[in-house]
Design a protein around this motif. Structure first.
Motif, mmCIF file in Angstrom:
data_model
loop_
_atom_site.group_PDB
_atom_site.id
_atom_site.type_symbol
_atom_site.label_atom_id
_atom_site.label_comp_id
_atom_site.label_asym_id
_atom_site.label_seq_id
_atom_site.Cartn_x
_atom_site.Cartn_y
_atom_site.Cartn_z
ATOM 1 N N PHE A 39 1.916 -19.911 -24.009
ATOM 2 C CA PHE A 39 0.924 -19.488 -23.023
ATOM 3 C C PHE A 39 1.113 -20.201 -21.687
ATOM 4 C CE2 PHE A 39 -1.277 -18.255 -26.964
ATOM 5 C CZ PHE A 39 -1.625 -16.955 -26.634
ATOM 6 N N GLY A 40 1.527 -21.461 -21.747
ATOM 7 C CA GLY A 40 1.735 -22.215 -20.519
ATOM 8 C C GLY A 40 2.882 -21.691 -19.676
ATOM 9 N N SER A 41 3.813 -20.994 -20.302
ATOM 10 C CA SER A 41 4.975 -20.452 -19.585
ATOM 11 C C SER A 41 4.744 -19.043 -19.061
ATOM 12 C CB SER A 41 6.197 -20.448 -20.515
ATOM 13 O OG SER A 41 6.481 -21.745 -20.981
ATOM 14 N N TYR A 42 3.603 -18.446 -19.396
ATOM 15 C CA TYR A 42 3.366 -17.037 -19.061
ATOM 16 C C TYR A 42 3.415 -16.787 -17.562
ATOM 17 C CZ TYR A 42 1.233 -12.418 -19.041
ATOM 18 O OH TYR A 42 0.995 -11.084 -18.833
ATOM 19 N N ARG A 43 2.917 -17.724 -16.775
ATOM 20 C CA ARG A 43 2.911 -17.569 -15.313
ATOM 21 C C ARG A 43 4.323 -17.325 -14.781
ATOM 22 N NH1 ARG A 43 1.010 -20.008 -10.374
ATOM 23 N NH2 ARG A 43 2.299 -19.028 -8.805
ATOM 24 N N PHE A 44 5.305 -17.948 -15.394
ATOM 25 C CA PHE A 44 6.672 -17.869 -14.899
ATOM 26 C C PHE A 44 7.446 -16.699 -15.507
ATOM 27 C CE2 PHE A 44 5.237 -22.290 -15.388
ATOM 28 C CZ PHE A 44 5.124 -22.637 -14.064
ATOM 29 N N ILE A 45 6.855 -16.041 -16.492
ATOM 30 C CA ILE A 45 7.528 -14.940 -17.181
ATOM 31 C C ILE A 45 7.119 -13.589 -16.625
ATOM 32 C CG2 ILE A 45 7.796 -13.773 -19.411
ATOM 33 C CD1 ILE A 45 7.387 -16.509 -20.747
ATOM 34 N N ASP A 46 5.827 -13.416 -16.316
ATOM 35 C CA ASP A 46 5.299 -12.116 -15.884
ATOM 36 C C ASP A 46 5.620 -11.868 -14.413
ATOM 37 O OD1 ASP A 46 3.926 -9.797 -15.405
ATOM 38 O OD2 ASP A 46 2.101 -10.417 -16.433
ATOM 39 N N SER A 47 6.549 -10.969 -14.158
ATOM 40 C CA SER A 47 6.977 -10.657 -12.786
ATOM 41 C C SER A 47 6.071 -9.627 -12.121
ATOM 42 C CB SER A 47 8.421 -10.139 -12.795
ATOM 43 O OG SER A 47 8.526 -8.964 -13.592
ATOM 44 N N ASN A 48 5.084 -9.106 -12.847
ATOM 45 C CA ASN A 48 4.180 -8.094 -12.286
ATOM 46 C C ASN A 48 2.956 -8.701 -11.621
ATOM 47 O OD1 ASN A 48 5.711 -5.820 -13.122
ATOM 48 N ND2 ASN A 48 4.931 -6.063 -15.209
ATOM 49 N N ILE A 49 2.885 -10.013 -11.584
ATOM 50 C CA ILE A 49 1.770 -10.703 -10.946
ATOM 51 C C ILE A 49 2.290 -11.487 -9.744
ATOM 52 C CG2 ILE A 49 -0.043 -12.427 -11.224
ATOM 53 C CD1 ILE A 49 -0.181 -11.710 -14.153
ATOM 54 N N SER A 50 1.596 -11.352 -8.620
ATOM 55 C CA SER A 50 1.999 -12.029 -7.386
ATOM 56 C C SER A 50 0.798 -12.742 -6.772
ATOM 57 C CB SER A 50 2.574 -11.020 -6.389
ATOM 58 O OG SER A 50 2.740 -11.613 -5.111
ATOM 59 N N TYR A 51 1.076 -13.894 -6.160
ATOM 60 C CA TYR A 51 0.039 -14.641 -5.454
ATOM 61 C C TYR A 51 0.417 -14.821 -3.984
ATOM 62 C CZ TYR A 51 -1.368 -15.557 -10.248
ATOM 63 O OH TYR A 51 -1.742 -15.398 -11.559
ATOM 64 N N ASP A 52 1.225 -13.911 -3.492
ATOM 65 C CA ASP A 52 1.730 -13.953 -2.125
ATOM 66 C C ASP A 52 0.663 -13.445 -1.154
ATOM 67 O OD1 ASP A 52 3.148 -13.938 0.209
ATOM 68 O OD2 ASP A 52 4.727 -12.582 -0.474
ATOM 69 N N THR A 53 0.189 -14.305 -0.261
ATOM 70 C CA THR A 53 -0.856 -13.926 0.691
ATOM 71 C C THR A 53 -0.354 -12.927 1.733
ATOM 72 O OG1 THR A 53 -0.356 -15.877 2.040
ATOM 73 C CG2 THR A 53 -2.141 -16.075 0.426
ATOM 74 N N ASP A 54 0.959 -12.789 1.863
ATOM 75 C CA ASP A 54 1.502 -11.810 2.821
ATOM 76 C C ASP A 54 1.192 -10.375 2.400
ATOM 77 O OD1 ASP A 54 2.487 -13.737 4.488
ATOM 78 O OD2 ASP A 54 4.541 -13.654 3.730
ATOM 79 N N ASN A 55 0.783 -10.199 1.151
ATOM 80 C CA ASN A 55 0.414 -8.856 0.693
ATOM 81 C C ASN A 55 -0.747 -8.287 1.511
ATOM 82 O OD1 ASN A 55 2.340 -8.867 -1.292
ATOM 83 N ND2 ASN A 55 0.971 -9.484 -2.936
ATOM 84 N N ILE A 56 -1.593 -9.177 2.041
ATOM 85 C CA ILE A 56 -2.741 -8.714 2.821
ATOM 86 C C ILE A 56 -2.281 -8.052 4.121
ATOM 87 C CG2 ILE A 56 -3.264 -10.707 4.299
ATOM 88 C CD1 ILE A 56 -5.819 -8.890 2.080
ATOM 89 N N ILE A 57 -1.152 -8.496 4.658
ATOM 90 C CA ILE A 57 -0.611 -7.890 5.892
ATOM 91 C C ILE A 57 -0.148 -6.472 5.608
ATOM 92 C CG2 ILE A 57 1.164 -8.089 7.677
ATOM 93 C CD1 ILE A 57 1.164 -11.112 7.199
ATOM 94 N N THR A 58 0.450 -6.264 4.460
ATOM 95 C CA THR A 58 0.883 -4.923 4.063
ATOM 96 C C THR A 58 -0.305 -3.987 3.963
ATOM 97 O OG1 THR A 58 2.734 -5.866 2.808
ATOM 98 C CG2 THR A 58 2.118 -3.597 2.314
ATOM 99 N N ILE A 59 -1.397 -4.464 3.378
ATOM 100 C CA ILE A 59 -2.616 -3.659 3.262
ATOM 101 C C ILE A 59 -3.161 -3.316 4.642
ATOM 102 C CG2 ILE A 59 -4.976 -3.603 2.372
ATOM 103 C CD1 ILE A 59 -2.820 -3.531 0.198
ATOM 104 N N GLU A 60 -3.210 -4.294 5.522
ATOM 105 C CA GLU A 60 -3.700 -4.071 6.884
ATOM 106 C C GLU A 60 -2.906 -2.979 7.591
ATOM 107 O OE1 GLU A 60 -5.561 -8.182 8.656
ATOM 108 O OE2 GLU A 60 -3.386 -7.937 8.707
ATOM 109 N N ASN A 61 -1.600 -3.071 7.483
ATOM 110 C CA ASN A 61 -0.732 -2.114 8.168
ATOM 111 C C ASN A 61 -0.898 -0.700 7.619
ATOM 112 O OD1 ASN A 61 0.304 -4.141 9.809
ATOM 113 N ND2 ASN A 61 2.031 -4.568 8.444
ATOM 114 N N LYS A 62 -1.106 -0.597 6.320
ATOM 115 C CA LYS A 62 -1.276 0.720 5.708
ATOM 116 C C LYS A 62 -2.602 1.366 6.103
ATOM 117 C CE LYS A 62 1.512 0.332 1.477
ATOM 118 N NZ LYS A 62 1.449 0.365 -0.008
ATOM 119 N N MET A 63 -3.660 0.541 6.158
ATOM 120 C CA MET A 63 -4.998 1.076 6.384
ATOM 121 C C MET A 63 -5.442 1.001 7.838
ATOM 122 S SD MET A 63 -7.101 -0.192 2.985
ATOM 123 C CE MET A 63 -8.401 1.003 3.273
ATOM 124 N N ASN A 64 -4.645 0.318 8.680
ATOM 125 C CA ASN A 64 -4.986 0.158 10.090
ATOM 126 C C ASN A 64 -6.340 -0.528 10.284
ATOM 127 O OD1 ASN A 64 -2.612 1.523 11.109
ATOM 128 N ND2 ASN A 64 -3.564 3.435 10.413
#
Length: 232
Positions: free
Chosen positions: A88-113
């Motif tokens: 369970f402790g290694s799960y964070r490093f195994i699951d590639s479908n989860i992101s904690y990148d704050t730059d994702n908010i910029i992508t949302i902004e650009n899409k929704m204006n």
């Protein structure tokens, strides 16, 4: 010899409760009320920090065995707990479908204006048919500014249209009653908060905001299919 037995009992107890203690710590840092299970996944690695306790329990158990003392509980519990902590402790490093990148908010902004806060923590899960992000505003001034922008904007609604709610993923629908402000964006048509859909497929985005928790839930890359000429 008594010291070794006492030390063995302490390590046995610490090993036994280590999964539960680690989960309590993870839940405090992970803020599941904001980030759901994704928040706990962010800090699931904390379980790895408890592994040395189980290793020491095994070592003291072997020493007690050598000295013909009671040892089985130390080894048995450690053998059960250690794999759980490691997996369970290694799960964070195994699951590639989860992101904690704050730059994702910029992508949302650009899409929704629209403008969104930058002083944030974010957790994004990429599902099979859509992405969902949980966001917490971490700065009070940024929160106040954002809420004022919402009140001054014509794009944000303080009620969620029934028809819009009905086309959202179920997990979003059941959470929506806890939020104060909403914005629905039809990427295909470029329209906001419009629940009238002609027949066809549409890419849509959705954001809900909870003032008390300073929490945003963002739905992205979601496609709906309408078979009607008006509301779905």
């Amino acid at each position: 010899m008594k010291k070794e037995e006492f030390f063995g009992d302490i390590l046995f107890l610490l090993t036994l409760i280590s999964p539960f203690v680690s989960l309590v710590i993870i839940s405090i840092f992970g803020e599941p009320e904001v980030f759901s299970a994704l928040g706990m996944t962010r800090y699931i690695w904390i379980m790895l920090l408890f592994i040395p306790i189980g290793v020491l329990s095994i070592l003291i158990g072997l020493k007690l065995k050598k000295d013909k003392q009671e040892y089985k509980k130390n080894i048995i519990v450690a053998v059960i707990v250690l794999p759980l902590l490691a997996i369970f402790g290694s799960y964070r490093f195994i699951d590639s479908n989860i992101s904690y990148d704050t730059d994702n908010i910029i992508t949302i902004e650009n899409k929704m204006n629209i403008e969104l806060p930058r002083e944030i923590k974010i957790a994004t899960s990429k599902r099979d048919s859509y992405d969902i992000s949980y966001v917490k505003i971490t700065d009070d001034k940024s929160k106040e500014k954002f809420e004022q922008e919402i009140k001054n904007s014509q794009l944000w609604e303080d009620e969620l249209d029934f028809y819009i709610k009905s086309v959202l993923p179920y997990e979003i629908q059941i959470q929506s009653d806890n939020f104060e402000y909403f914005i629905f964006y039809n990427v295909t048509t470029g329209q906001y908060n419009d629940s009238n859909f002609a027949k066809g497929n549409y890419k849509v985005m959705f954001i809900a905001y909870d003032c008390d928790l300073q929490k945003l839930v963002i739905l992205d890359n979601y496609e709906i299919k309408s078979n009607s000429k008006s509301k779905v």
